[in-house]
Scaffold this motif. Structure first.
Motif, PDB file in Angstrom:
ATOM      1  N   ALA B 148       0.904  -1.151   0.079  1.00  0.00           N
ATOM      2  CA  ALA B 148       0.068  -0.015  -0.024  1.00  0.00           C
ATOM      3  C   ALA B 148       0.863   1.350  -0.048  1.00  0.00           C
ATOM      4  O   ALA B 148       0.723   2.513  -0.802  1.00  0.00           O
ATOM      5  CB  ALA B 148      -1.037  -0.016   1.132  1.00  0.00           C
ATOM      6  N   LEU B 149       1.790   1.201   0.433  1.00  0.00           N
ATOM      7  CA  LEU B 149       2.880   2.286   0.688  1.00  0.00           C
ATOM      8  C   LEU B 149       3.385   2.585  -0.395  1.00  0.00           C
ATOM      9  O   LEU B 149       3.716   3.684  -1.159  1.00  0.00           O
ATOM     10  CB  LEU B 149       3.899   1.973   1.929  1.00  0.00           C
ATOM     11  CG  LEU B 149       5.079   3.069   2.336  1.00  0.00           C
ATOM     12  CD1 LEU B 149       4.375   4.555   2.477  1.00  0.00           C
ATOM     13  CD2 LEU B 149       5.816   2.714   3.054  1.00  0.00           C
ATOM     14  N   GLU B 150       4.059   1.540  -1.092  1.00  0.00           N
ATOM     15  CA  GLU B 150       4.637   1.630  -2.523  1.00  0.00           C
ATOM     16  C   GLU B 150       3.611   2.299  -3.359  1.00  0.00           C
ATOM     17  O   GLU B 150       4.180   3.205  -4.129  1.00  0.00           O
ATOM     18  CB  GLU B 150       5.115   0.189  -2.777  1.00  0.00           C
ATOM     19  CG  GLU B 150       6.069   0.079  -3.989  1.00  0.00           C
ATOM     20  CD  GLU B 150       6.646  -1.319  -4.173  1.00  0.00           C
ATOM     21  OE1 GLU B 150       5.962  -2.199  -4.124  1.00  0.00           O
ATOM     22  OE2 GLU B 150       7.775  -1.199  -4.289  1.00  0.00           O
ATOM     23  N   GLU B 151       2.778   1.703  -3.415  1.00  0.00           N
ATOM     24  CA  GLU B 151       1.497   2.253  -4.237  1.00  0.00           C
ATOM     25  C   GLU B 151       1.127   3.795  -3.920  1.00  0.00           C
ATOM     26  O   GLU B 151       1.222   4.353  -4.952  1.00  0.00           O
ATOM     27  CB  GLU B 151       0.057   1.381  -3.761  1.00  0.00           C
ATOM     28  CG  GLU B 151      -1.040   1.910  -4.444  1.00  0.00           C
ATOM     29  CD  GLU B 151      -1.469   1.338  -5.759  1.00  0.00           C
ATOM     30  OE1 GLU B 151      -0.600   0.531  -6.546  1.00  0.00           O
ATOM     31  OE2 GLU B 151      -2.533   1.868  -6.407  1.00  0.00           O
ATOM     32  N   ALA B 152       1.127   4.141  -3.029  1.00  0.00           N
ATOM     33  CA  ALA B 152       1.010   5.535  -2.503  1.00  0.00           C
ATOM     34  C   ALA B 152       1.898   6.270  -3.178  1.00  0.00           C
ATOM     35  O   ALA B 152       1.772   7.468  -3.563  1.00  0.00           O
ATOM     36  CB  ALA B 152       0.482   5.789  -1.140  1.00  0.00           C
ATOM     37  N   GLN B 153       3.135   6.003  -2.945  1.00  0.00           N
ATOM     38  CA  GLN B 153       4.401   6.706  -3.144  1.00  0.00           C
ATOM     39  C   GLN B 153       4.597   6.723  -4.628  1.00  0.00           C
ATOM     40  O   GLN B 153       4.695   7.662  -5.444  1.00  0.00           O
ATOM     41  CB  GLN B 153       5.644   5.912  -2.611  1.00  0.00           C
ATOM     42  CG  GLN B 153       5.814   6.055  -1.085  1.00  0.00           C
ATOM     43  CD  GLN B 153       7.011   5.597  -0.544  1.00  0.00           C
ATOM     44  OE1 GLN B 153       7.839   4.967  -1.346  1.00  0.00           O
ATOM     45  NE2 GLN B 153       7.262   5.667   0.712  1.00  0.00           N
ATOM     46  N   ARG B 154       4.143   5.892  -5.436  1.00  0.00           N
ATOM     47  CA  ARG B 154       4.094   5.735  -6.733  1.00  0.00           C
ATOM     48  C   ARG B 154       3.187   6.735  -7.342  1.00  0.00           C
ATOM     49  O   ARG B 154       3.326   7.502  -8.217  1.00  0.00           O
ATOM     50  CB  ARG B 154       3.621   4.163  -7.464  1.00  0.00           C
ATOM     51  CG  ARG B 154       4.187   3.943  -8.760  1.00  0.00           C
ATOM     52  CD  ARG B 154       3.623   2.759  -9.411  1.00  0.00           C
ATOM     53  NE  ARG B 154       2.127   3.126  -9.867  1.00  0.00           N
ATOM     54  CZ  ARG B 154       1.045   2.593  -9.609  1.00  0.00           C
ATOM     55  NH1 ARG B 154       1.029   1.189  -8.963  1.00  0.00           N
ATOM     56  NH2 ARG B 154      -0.087   2.915 -10.031  1.00  0.00           N
ATOM     57  N   LEU B 155       1.963   6.717  -6.711  1.00  0.00           N
ATOM     58  CA  LEU B 155       0.941   7.680  -7.256  1.00  0.00           C
ATOM     59  C   LEU B 155       1.273   9.192  -7.088  1.00  0.00           C
ATOM     60  O   LEU B 155       1.137   9.944  -8.012  1.00  0.00           O
ATOM     61  CB  LEU B 155      -0.447   7.138  -6.517  1.00  0.00           C
ATOM     62  CG  LEU B 155      -1.357   6.009  -6.881  1.00  0.00           C
ATOM     63  CD1 LEU B 155      -2.320   5.835  -6.047  1.00  0.00           C
ATOM     64  CD2 LEU B 155      -1.663   6.224  -8.269  1.00  0.00           C
TER      65      LEU B 155
END
Lengths: 247, 247
Positions: B148-155
């Motif tokens: 979830a963290l990786e995704e949020a950072q990617r976004l």
DNA sequence: GTCAGTTCTTGATCAAGATCAAATTGCAGG
DNA sequence: CCTGCAATTTGATCTTGATCAAGAACTGAC
């Protein structure tokens, strides 16, 4: 920011004393009951000192330890296909690094020191053992990740909402607050990152960042001399940033 | 997207059968060894069905359970001081909701159903018990949060880097991919969210989103009829989105 | 100190996207 | 089927921030 929080550290070798660490309240052991904190402490190792520009973690390498910055600051970024840096943020003392590595077991982005930097590490195999035994640490790890997630979502939302000067204002306000929590003077600091880094972090150009600083200076909200910043009107910055009432 | 993945569910009452769930490979038990999966399953409860617009979680309320959407889709958002919605993203079946709640024990944002929605829940007290006993689940929870963290950072990074049409293209490409992983036709779907929601998610205005759709249609990459989308040239969208080679 | 190289500031122009304003389409209810 | 409301599309204009281009200031090495 030019951060030095090297507390006096005597007698400890591999095992580091969290007890006397100035960052303890911000760091992992800060929230743990004393016995758990002691158990964690015995697993903590001291990383070697890094010079400016050196890599603390590289994207794609195995996540072999949980890392926390002890002194100095760092830049988190990814390399895009075009070879440019996508700056995710900046790391201050007491902040964990590379948490997104839990996703795959490999770090998800690069973290480079911006100034001389020291850090602590908890090897993954020891962390897993501790997680089995320490319920407080389990809760704390989930809290840490939840916090990182919340932060990342907040940053994303702000980027989508705010205009250029608002973003710069928020960047400064956020930095102020984080410095204050670490016991540094919040309204008088030296930026450890370049305008270009700030710009890439905020989705702006370095010229626009520079102009925002110029505007704030002209308004009398800021004193700017290259990377030395004095915040004269934190309230004005906070207002522009859209923060409710955070000092 | 108009998502219906209600698998045939007979005989189960409070305890839900993950075994037969179509989402199992995407969901928590999917990565667990069989005995752990069974233990987890016994703690899973079925949430009641929600109608469109109804709240799945409210920001600020106690995080009393870990939630996973089972069928339907939802919108994650925060309310700004001005009363506007800051749209963080959209939730598809098999995705957990409210993970940022681990930060404080309270949910950090609102999640509203966009269409009839059903979900599963693992009460927090049961989750904590299970985390004590199941090492695989401990690892899986960290993985989930890391993801979830990786995704949020990617976004966040994408938002900072990409222009309007790139963002819309990426939004569609991302949706395609997520639908595909759930076994839905990836190039033929009905959007469950409005243009305004998409715009607020991407940091654009609804007019700009509409124009981007218009452009893609004119280029022959998309067929658009209100919320019904057919992707004709996924490669072109992916290229605009700057995605390496994800189909 | 001086010098070279980098970083930062400032100015002029330009374009992407916001804003304002209709017109059109889609949809639920009678 | 028709009506009315909301969502979407489309068009015209304007603003913000990007881009291009010099200068100025700071940094570290000598």
């Amino acid at each position: 920011m030019t951060i030095r929080s090297e507390e006096i550290e005597t007698g400890a070798h591999a095992g580091v004393s969290c007890r006397n660490c100035a960052l303890k309240p911000l760091c992992l052991p800060g929230q743990l009951p004393a016995p758990e904190a002691r158990a964690l402490e015995s697993a903590v190792e001291r990383g070697r000192q890094l010079g400016p520009g050196m890599a603390l973690v590289r994207a794609g390498t195995a996540m072999d330890a949980l890392l926390v910055v002890r002194s100095g600051s760092a830049k988190r970024f990814s390399l895009t296909l075009e070879g440019t840096e996508q700056v995710h943020g900046f790391v201050l003392p007491g902040e964990a690094v590379g948490l997104e590595g839990f996703a795959t077991g490999r770090y998800g982005c690069e973290v480079n020191a911006l100034e001389p930097l020291s850090y602590c590490r908890v090897p993954m195999h020891k962390l897993e053992q501790l997680l089995e035994q320490l319920p407080g640490l389990r809760r704390e790890m989930l809290r840490l990740l939840g916090q990182a997630l919340e932060e990342a979502q907040r940053l994303r939302g702000e980027l989508a909402e705010t205009d250029a000067r608002g973003r710069v204002a928020r960047f400064l306000a956020d930095l102020s607050e984080r410095l204050a929590r670490r016991g540094f003077p919040p309204y008088d600091f030296r930026l450890s990152m370049s305008r270009a880094d700030i710009a890439r972090h905020l989705g702006l150009t370095l010229e626009t960042v520079s102009r925002a600083f110029g505007t704030f200076k002209r308004e009398g909200w800021l004193r700017v001399r290259a990377r030395d910043i004095s915040v004269l009107r934190p309230d004005a910055l906070a207002a522009l940033a859209g923060v409710p009432h955070c000092a």
